[in-house]
Design a protein around this motif. Structure first.
Motif, PDB file in Angstrom:
ATOM      1  N   VAL A 148       0.853  -1.184   0.000  1.00  0.00           N
ATOM      2  CA  VAL A 148       0.000   0.000   0.000  1.00  0.00           C
ATOM      3  C   VAL A 148       0.890   1.235   0.000  1.00  0.00           C
ATOM      4  CG1 VAL A 148      -1.678   1.354   1.300  1.00  0.00           C
ATOM      5  CG2 VAL A 148      -1.915  -1.123   1.158  1.00  0.00           C
ATOM      6  N   HIS A 149       0.541   2.183  -0.848  1.00  0.00           N
ATOM      7  CA  HIS A 149       1.273   3.454  -0.876  1.00  0.00           C
ATOM      8  C   HIS A 149       0.323   4.576  -0.493  1.00  0.00           C
ATOM      9  CE1 HIS A 149       4.235   6.427  -2.035  1.00  0.00           C
ATOM     10  NE2 HIS A 149       3.314   7.053  -2.757  1.00  0.00           N
ATOM     11  N   THR A 150       0.743   5.431   0.413  1.00  0.00           N
ATOM     12  CA  THR A 150      -0.038   6.597   0.813  1.00  0.00           C
ATOM     13  C   THR A 150       0.503   7.821   0.092  1.00  0.00           C
ATOM     14  OG1 THR A 150      -0.490   5.655   2.993  1.00  0.00           O
ATOM     15  CG2 THR A 150      -0.775   8.033   2.749  1.00  0.00           C
ATOM     16  N   PHE A 151      -0.373   8.523  -0.618  1.00  0.00           N
ATOM     17  CA  PHE A 151       0.054   9.658  -1.407  1.00  0.00           C
ATOM     18  C   PHE A 151       0.248  10.906  -0.545  1.00  0.00           C
ATOM     19  CE2 PHE A 151      -2.293   7.154  -4.672  1.00  0.00           C
ATOM     20  CZ  PHE A 151      -1.199   6.887  -5.483  1.00  0.00           C
ATOM     21  N   ASP A 152       1.210  11.727  -0.958  1.00  0.00           N
ATOM     22  CA  ASP A 152       1.449  13.029  -0.339  1.00  0.00           C
ATOM     23  C   ASP A 152       0.450  14.018  -0.948  1.00  0.00           C
ATOM     24  OD1 ASP A 152       2.324  15.439   0.599  1.00  0.00           O
ATOM     25  OD2 ASP A 152       4.301  15.353  -0.361  1.00  0.00           O
ATOM     26  N   LEU A 153      -0.456  14.524  -0.139  1.00  0.00           N
ATOM     27  CA  LEU A 153      -1.498  15.415  -0.635  1.00  0.00           C
ATOM     28  C   LEU A 153      -1.199  16.887  -0.364  1.00  0.00           C
ATOM     29  CD1 LEU A 153      -4.688  13.352   0.300  1.00  0.00           C
ATOM     30  CD2 LEU A 153      -3.353  13.350  -1.825  1.00  0.00           C
TER      31      LEU A 153
ATOM     32  N   GLY B 287      -4.295  -3.261  -9.926  1.00  0.00           N
ATOM     33  CA  GLY B 287      -4.116  -2.508  -8.695  1.00  0.00           C
ATOM     34  C   GLY B 287      -5.386  -1.775  -8.320  1.00  0.00           C
ATOM     35  N   LEU B 288      -5.351  -1.179  -7.152  1.00  0.00           N
ATOM     36  CA  LEU B 288      -6.504  -0.462  -6.624  1.00  0.00           C
ATOM     37  C   LEU B 288      -6.114   0.963  -6.258  1.00  0.00           C
ATOM     38  CD1 LEU B 288      -7.942  -3.165  -4.183  1.00  0.00           C
ATOM     39  CD2 LEU B 288      -8.862  -2.530  -6.432  1.00  0.00           C
ATOM     40  N   VAL B 289      -7.025   1.887  -6.493  1.00  0.00           N
ATOM     41  CA  VAL B 289      -6.878   3.273  -6.077  1.00  0.00           C
ATOM     42  C   VAL B 289      -7.963   3.553  -5.041  1.00  0.00           C
ATOM     43  CG1 VAL B 289      -7.072   5.673  -6.799  1.00  0.00           C
ATOM     44  CG2 VAL B 289      -5.878   4.028  -8.259  1.00  0.00           C
ATOM     45  N   LYS B 290      -7.565   4.052  -3.890  1.00  0.00           N
ATOM     46  CA  LYS B 290      -8.498   4.338  -2.800  1.00  0.00           C
ATOM     47  C   LYS B 290      -8.715   5.852  -2.723  1.00  0.00           C
ATOM     48  CE  LYS B 290     -10.685   3.652   1.224  1.00  0.00           C
ATOM     49  NZ  LYS B 290     -11.010   5.073   1.516  1.00  0.00           N
TER      50      LYS B 290
ATOM     51  N   ASN C  12      -4.685   6.611  -1.354  1.00  0.00           N
ATOM     52  CA  ASN C  12      -3.813   5.433  -1.293  1.00  0.00           C
ATOM     53  C   ASN C  12      -3.902   4.656  -2.599  1.00  0.00           C
ATOM     54  OD1 ASN C  12      -5.243   5.637   1.645  1.00  0.00           O
ATOM     55  ND2 ASN C  12      -3.056   5.200   1.844  1.00  0.00           N
ATOM     56  N   ALA C  13      -2.941   3.784  -2.789  1.00  0.00           N
ATOM     57  CA  ALA C  13      -2.981   2.842  -3.910  1.00  0.00           C
ATOM     58  C   ALA C  13      -2.360   1.534  -3.455  1.00  0.00           C
ATOM     59  CB  ALA C  13      -2.249   3.395  -5.124  1.00  0.00           C
ATOM     60  N   TRP C  14      -2.730   0.456  -4.143  1.00  0.00           N
ATOM     61  CA  TRP C  14      -2.224  -0.881  -3.801  1.00  0.00           C
ATOM     62  C   TRP C  14      -1.933  -1.652  -5.077  1.00  0.00           C
ATOM     63  CZ3 TRP C  14      -4.107  -5.601  -5.318  1.00  0.00           C
ATOM     64  CH2 TRP C  14      -3.582  -6.736  -4.680  1.00  0.00           C
ATOM     65  N   VAL C  15      -0.817  -2.380  -5.098  1.00  0.00           N
ATOM     66  CA  VAL C  15      -0.512  -3.329  -6.173  1.00  0.00           C
ATOM     67  C   VAL C  15      -0.018  -4.626  -5.531  1.00  0.00           C
ATOM     68  CG1 VAL C  15       0.078  -1.513  -7.831  1.00  0.00           C
ATOM     69  CG2 VAL C  15       1.895  -2.578  -6.455  1.00  0.00           C
ATOM     70  N   PRO C  16      -0.162  -5.760  -6.215  1.00  0.00           N
ATOM     71  CA  PRO C  16       0.309  -7.031  -5.650  1.00  0.00           C
ATOM     72  C   PRO C  16       1.818  -7.043  -5.464  1.00  0.00           C
ATOM     73  CG  PRO C  16      -1.159  -7.393  -7.525  1.00  0.00           C
ATOM     74  CD  PRO C  16      -0.817  -5.937  -7.513  1.00  0.00           C
TER      75      PRO C  16
ATOM     76  N   GLY D 222       9.410   3.554  -9.178  1.00  0.00           N
ATOM     77  CA  GLY D 222       8.588   3.299  -8.005  1.00  0.00           C
ATOM     78  C   GLY D 222       7.178   3.847  -8.186  1.00  0.00           C
ATOM     79  N   TRP D 223       6.576   4.258  -7.100  1.00  0.00           N
ATOM     80  CA  TRP D 223       5.190   4.706  -7.117  1.00  0.00           C
ATOM     81  C   TRP D 223       5.032   6.052  -7.822  1.00  0.00           C
ATOM     82  CZ3 TRP D 223       1.136   1.837  -5.565  1.00  0.00           C
ATOM     83  CH2 TRP D 223       1.407   0.722  -4.760  1.00  0.00           C
TER      84      TRP D 223
END
Length: 572
Positions: free
Chosen positions: A43-48, A172-175, A152-156, A127-128
């Motif tokens: 899981v990656h948390t984006f800098d907003l 992948g998923l985008v939250k 956030n985003a997620w990839v396997p 990377g992300w």
């Protein structure tokens, strides 16, 4: 690779296009369920901190655009506010400077969750992505529902570990921070459907997204009557696609159930990652890691044993289902540094995998069980890895894939990192493909001798004129290269599927389908730009597709570890 001035012949070069390797490892296949949730993805948390700036972003459409292969059967969606198109989103990607640099397509599967491709979110070299902006129903500058920055985003994990080369982990998923946007757009339902259902001649797969060859930000729908092929982890189709549609959902027209995610387009076919039990399992755990959830339906395969029915322990195993490779390491066509390289494979089957064998650079390694690994010392060059798996029923399956060993991670099999063509490698590959096709279709030999070890649809017909060269020094003969690649692609399509290059029947040319009922013609991707300069990515993609398809068609060597019943083969 052993390089020679004269052709080595089709059999030698196709079977070992480079120095042959063997070993084992982990890397490419579909990831099986695991006990520890933290192992299934990242899981990656984006800098907003740039939220205000990014939320005010406005695109600058390109000045022009190009067509896909004719005929272009896509339809523009002019009313993107209607379901299901309202749940299809333009996914804009930004770098760490807040600059827009690429876009993909995505689909809402819950009010706050967007499904897309992993290669839109995580790049092996960088990377992300730094930020993701989701614009559902975007329509040439109009935003009927507004926009939202992803939190956030997620990839396997398999996508990251494969270096971005796993076709089975490319999702992948985008939250989103909340569900306000998705409640306005609606969302799709994911479905694990049986192979029988997916192979229905009237399945009517659909795909909508934002192809880059059309005016920027316009949504286009592609549709076909059925898939051209359905295998364990992939779906194949003739739906027209273009860059920008990566991450588009593939759904069933009758109920809108998502069955795949578009991940790859070639000059020969397009494909999606199929929604399977394993896919769904990982996706649910990934969503749970980000604090979200979504609904899905699961359809049992015909003949599945109900949970309350036990199979006798002493029942004899039945032969038939062959193994499949879940992981190939290094991933096909990946670039690894010279020195000690870990090569490997992991396989599974309907019965226990009893043996695995790997061949690498003239060395052969054998092992028992589902996984084999070996560390091999490799100098710079291109190498072919071959793996064979055998299960307890005696069923066997083989895979063959190429890897590039180079200190430069940008180097390819046929071009250097700066786009300079590798003349000997390109000429050798092109020559072997031409010679193999001449033999296979017409019985024409490249060396004056018959080759009964190589399948042919004709009797021995003497020697054909030597082809090439196509590259001398660093310069392409454009006319010869385009003519050869076009002939190979068109003949390949006809021979496999009866796709005619001019719309008419060609019963004088062997095909594995009814020659009297040809499929309509398809175009080809350009291999040179308007100024006559080669397009390395396009040339490499075509050569790779042809090499991999030939190996499958002649000997049933899988290029990715999976079964491909949609492609005919003369192998066992």
């Amino acid at each position: 690779m052993e390089r020679r001035r004269r052709a080595r012949g089709a059999l030698a070069l196709l079977l070992a296009m480079v120095m042959v390797l063997t070993a084992t490892g982990a890397g490419v296949g579909a990831s099986p369920p695991v006990a520890a949730e933290e192992a299934i993805g990242e899981v990656h948390t984006f800098d907003l901190s740039r939220a205000e700036e990014l939320l005010s972003w406005q695109p600058e459409p390109p000045a022009d655009y190009q067509k896909v292969f004719p005929p272009d059967e896509r339809t523009r969606i002019t009313d993107t506010t209607q379901k299901p198109y309202s749940a299809v989103a333009l996914v804009a990607l930004f770098n760490d400077k807040g600059e827009f640099y690429a876009f993909c397509s995505g689909t809402f599967i819950a009010p706050d969750v967007v499904l897309t491709a992993a290669h839109c979110l995580y790049f092996p070299e960088d990377g992300w992505v730094s930020n993701v902006l989701v614009l559902p129903g975007y329509n040439a500058g109009k935003e009927p529902f507004g926009r939202a920055l992803a939190s956030n985003a997620w990839v396997p994990r398999g996508w990251i570990q494969s270096g971005g080369n796993s076709r089975y982990d490319d999702y992948g998923l985008v939250k989103l921070p909340n569900d306000s946007l998705g409640k306005k757009t609606g969302w799709f339902t994911i479905g694990v459907l049986s192979t029988e259902s997916l192979k229905a001649p009237n399945f009517q797969p659909r795909m909508a997204g934002y192809p880059g060859d059309k005016p920027f930000g316009t949504m286009w729908l592609g549709a076909e009557a059925a898939f051209t092929g359905v295998v364990r982890d992939l779906l194949y189709y003739d739906i027209d696609t273009f860059g920008g549609q990566s991450g588009s959902a593939v759904w069933r027209a009758s109920d809108g159930v998502i069955v795949g995610v578009h991940v790859r387009a070639t000059s020969l076919w397009n494909e999606a990652s199929r929604i399977t039990d394993d896919f769904l399992y990982l996706l649910r755990l990934g969503c749970r890691q980000m604090g979200c959830s979504f609904e899905a339906i699961v359809e049992e395969e015909p003949g599945d044993t109900p949970p309350d029915v036990e199979t006798p322990d002493d029942e004899a195993p039945v032969a038939g289902v062959r193994p499949v490779f879940n992981e190939l390491t290094p991933a096909p066509f990946s670039v690894v540094a010279p020195g000690t390289v870990r090569v490997g494979a992991r396989a599974s089957s309907d019965s226990a995998v009893t043996s695995l064998e790997l061949t690498v650079n003239g060395q052969t390694f054998s092992g028992q069980g589902e996984q084999i690994e070996a560390d091999v010392s490799l100098a710079p060059g291109v190498y072919t890895v071959q793996a064979t798996a055998v299960d307890a029923d005696g069923d066997a399956f083989r895979a063959m894939w190429d890897i590039i060993v180079s200190p430069d991670p940008g180097e390819g099999q046929w071009f250097t990192a700066n786009g300079t063509p590798k003349a000997e490698q390109i000429n050798a590959t092109m020559r072997s493909l031409v010679e193999a096709f001449r033999w296979h279709l017409f019985g024409q030999s490249w060396d004056g001798a018959p080759h009964p070890d190589l399948p042919s649809h004709a009797s021995f017909a003497g020697t054909a004129n030597p082809p090439g060269p196509w590259v001398q020094g660093t310069q392409f003969d454009r006319a010869a290269t385009e003519a050869t690649l076009r002939s190979l692609v068109e003949a390949f399509r006809w021979h496999f599927w009866g796709i005619s290059w001019d719309g008419g029947p060609h019963c004088d040319l062997p095909t594995h389908v009814n020659c009297q009922a040809p499929q309509g013609q398809q175009g080809v991707s350009p291999w040179f730009d308007a100024n006559g300069a080669p397009i390395p990515g396009a040339i490499e993609a075509t050569l790779r597709s042809l090499v991999e398809a030939f190996r499958w068609h002649f000997w049933e060597f899988s290029w990715d570890g999976g079964h491909h019943p949609d492609l005919p083969t003369h192998g066992a």
